[in-house]
Structure formats: structure tokens, C-alpha cells
Design an enzyme around this catalytic site. Sequence first.
Site, mmCIF file in Angstrom:
data_model
loop_
_atom_site.group_PDB
_atom_site.id
_atom_site.type_symbol
_atom_site.label_atom_id
_atom_site.label_comp_id
_atom_site.label_asym_id
_atom_site.label_seq_id
_atom_site.Cartn_x
_atom_site.Cartn_y
_atom_site.Cartn_z
ATOM 1 C CD1 TRP A 92 -2.006 -2.197 2.029
ATOM 2 C CD2 TRP A 92 -2.899 -1.436 0.116
ATOM 3 N NE1 TRP A 92 -2.983 -3.071 1.625
ATOM 4 C CE2 TRP A 92 -3.548 -2.636 0.472
ATOM 5 C CE3 TRP A 92 -3.293 -0.772 -1.048
ATOM 6 C CZ2 TRP A 92 -4.574 -3.197 -0.303
ATOM 7 C CZ3 TRP A 92 -4.311 -1.325 -1.827
ATOM 8 C CH2 TRP A 92 -4.934 -2.521 -1.438
ATOM 9 C CG ASP A 94 -2.985 4.022 4.335
ATOM 10 O OD1 ASP A 94 -3.978 3.814 5.054
ATOM 11 O OD2 ASP A 94 -2.744 3.365 3.295
ATOM 12 C CE LYS A 110 -8.211 -3.467 4.561
ATOM 13 N NZ LYS A 110 -7.219 -2.505 4.058
HETATM 14 C C1 LIG Z 1 -6.736 -2.064 2.595
HETATM 15 C C2 LIG Z 1 -5.742 -0.978 2.596
HETATM 16 C C3 LIG Z 1 -5.710 0.021 1.605
HETATM 17 C C4 LIG Z 1 -6.665 0.005 0.428
HETATM 18 O O1 LIG Z 1 -7.890 0.460 0.823
HETATM 19 P P1 LIG Z 1 -9.081 0.650 -0.241
HETATM 20 O O2 LIG Z 1 -10.117 1.291 0.623
HETATM 21 O O3 LIG Z 1 -9.448 -0.711 -0.725
HETATM 22 O O4 LIG Z 1 -8.610 1.514 -1.334
HETATM 23 C C5 LIG Z 1 -4.783 1.025 1.712
HETATM 24 N N1 LIG Z 1 -3.908 1.064 2.719
HETATM 25 C C6 LIG Z 1 -3.881 0.117 3.695
HETATM 26 C C7 LIG Z 1 -2.887 0.210 4.792
HETATM 27 C C8 LIG Z 1 -4.802 -0.929 3.652
HETATM 28 O O5 LIG Z 1 -4.786 -1.866 4.614
#
Ligand SMILES: *Cc1c(COP(=O)(O)O)cnc(C)c1O
Length: 356
Positions: free
Chosen positions: A99, A166, A190
Site C-alpha cells: 500500500w 495511511d 478494516k
Molecule cells: C486495505 C488498505 C488500503 C486500500 O484500501 P481501499 O479502501 O481498498 O482503497 C490502503 N492502505 C492500507 C494500509 C490498507 O490496509
Amino acid sequence: MKIHNFSAGPSILPESTIKNSADAVLNFAGTGLSLLEVSHRGKEFVAVMDEALALFKELLDIPAGYEVVFVGGGASTQFCMVPYNLMQKKAAYLNTGTWANKALKEAKGFGEVVEVASSKDSIYNHIPKGYEIPSDADYFHITTNNTIYGTEIKTDLDVNVPLVADMSSDIFSRPVDVSKYTLIYGGAQKNLAPAGVTFAIVKTDALGKVDRHIPTMLDYRTHIDAGSMFNTPPVFPIYSALQTLKWLKEMGGVSAMEKINIEKAAVLYDEIDRNRLFKAPVVNVEDRSLMNICFIMNDEYKELEKEFFDFASSRGMSGIKGHRSVGGFRASTYNAMPKSSIQALVDCMKEFEAKH
Ligand SMILES: *Cc1c(COP(=O)(O)O)cnc(C)c1O
């Protein structure tokens, strides 16, 4: 048989979130109508949005000068929204996983991107340290929890430029000193809600400093000014997020949650370290994620991988297969995961060891 949900995302949610969301689909706030078929501008949903935003700020103790927005597009859209809004010329990124790497690549379309450090060559098995961030970078981007590789930055870094994070997979798992960040974002699927809503915590005085034209929907100010109601917000996941936030508050908030998460993770990591069949791929103990716990077969037991997967599945362990880029196993132990499920997995590992 009880099914234990170790899925990495979308992932386990509190029972009350599922139950209350299901109820609202049938009869929303006593209206006799479904949450799915009423206006987002009606007073019932406006109350949901207001409460969700307020509770979000309260639980993370978000200081004055920051705004929270709920938008669509997933964390992946934030990979471009961040540089759109914050990068004038140059940004720095820490490459700690898939990511992080995607965020970094996306930023390259907006200016100079400096990769200050990367653990890519060692399959992201640690968090790089001791790097230098160029002092003229507009921001420094990190991914606090690397969902796929099971590493986590568990402290709020002190850095010399504005910090962007993030936090898709560890938001609300621990207290965060929001004042150390300029922007925090994440997909909700998540640790908070079903897929469909993305959150951003934005320091408002960092906005409006870039020269480029920002498309309306990708400009944080649009959503801040409209209270996340510029266009139709993802009403269902926002409703569910509110239920999770209420549950979190009842559980004692993020400090209580951090304590529980540390205890929960220790139960599984202790077993991985003890059990002669398994080992942890993450090399430094301090980098081990409390949310996504990766383990692989020890070298001499490699051929047992599929057998363990089948054995664990037959005992109700769901979603423990490691990401296709890493292999092995990954048990995601988000806030809503009860200790009893982790114990059930540990029992499984012990039993499997005894068989071999
Ligand atoms: C799952 C995840 C993403 C992607 O998220 P989306 O909402 O599917 O775009 C980005 N960063 C991290 C750390 C993730 O776990």
C-alpha cells in the site's frame, strides 16, 4: 461450529454493529422505512452523520484546527487526493509495503517523490529506521500498519516536515497524538465499518497552499465545507461506523482498546515463537503488528503448510491464508476480534504440533 473471522479486510466488526445495521436496514430510526431508501438530508440521517463525526473526534481526541470528513473512493483514492491537496513540488515517502508503494507511485504524477527508505528488498519484513527526510519536502507519508506484511509503526513519529499517514488498518486500535500529523486517512473496512466509506482527518491550515486546480470532489475543502454532505455520502457504512464508534466508547475508548490489543497479540505471538512448526517473518519484535499477525512454517516443516491450513479451516478458522504475495498465514486481530478466537487458533496450532 463457531467460525472465527481472521479476514484482513473487509473484516470482523462488533456484533452490535452488525445487528444494529441490520435493524436499520429494516426500520431506520423508527421511520418505518429502510436506511437504504431515505434521503441523506432527512433529519434522521443528518443526526447519524453529526453523531458519527462528533464521536470520531471525541474518541481520537482530535484537537482544534482539524476536521474529519467521510468520503467515498477508498484509501486508494486518498493516494492521489493527498498529493493533489498537499504537494507543491516535492514529497517524501517511506516504502514499507504494497500500500505504501502504491501511494508513492501515485504521488509521482504530482511532483518529485523521494523514497527515504524501503524494506522492499527483504519482502517488507521490517520497518526501516534511521533515514533522512529532505527538509524541503511538502510532507512525509507513512503507512502506520502494513496490512499485508504484518509490520506496524506503533508510535507517533516526530519528523521535520508535515506528517501524513495511511491508518486504514490500525485506526482506533490505539491512542494517536493527532497534533503530530497534518493528515490521517484510511478506508473504514478494516477496523470500523463495511467497505464504502473513507475517513480523512485534516489539519485545515495545511490546505489551499498548492497552485494547481483541484477537481471539486478531490478537494478536501469541498467535503469539510459541506460537512461530508457535498454529494450523497455512503449512508450505510457511515451508519455502521457510528455503531462501531458507540461500541468503542462503551469498551473504554482507544486506550482500553490498545491494552486489549497488546494482550491479544501477545497470546498469538508467544505461540508462534514457542511452537516448533511456525515462525514469524517479521524480524524485529518492535515492528510486529498488533492487527495483522503473520506466521509461516519453519523451514523444515514447509510441506505442512497446506495441511495446517486445512486443519485450521476444519476447526472454524476463517481468513488465515497469508496474502498471495507473501504466502504462509495471517491472522488479522482487529478491535472486534475476541480473545477467545485467538485462543482457539492457538489451541489449533498446539494440537497440530502434537500431531507432528
Ligand atoms: C486495505 C488498505 C488500503 C486500500 O484500501 P481501499 O479502501 O481498498 O482503497 C490502503 N492502505 C492500507 C494500509 C490498507 O490496509
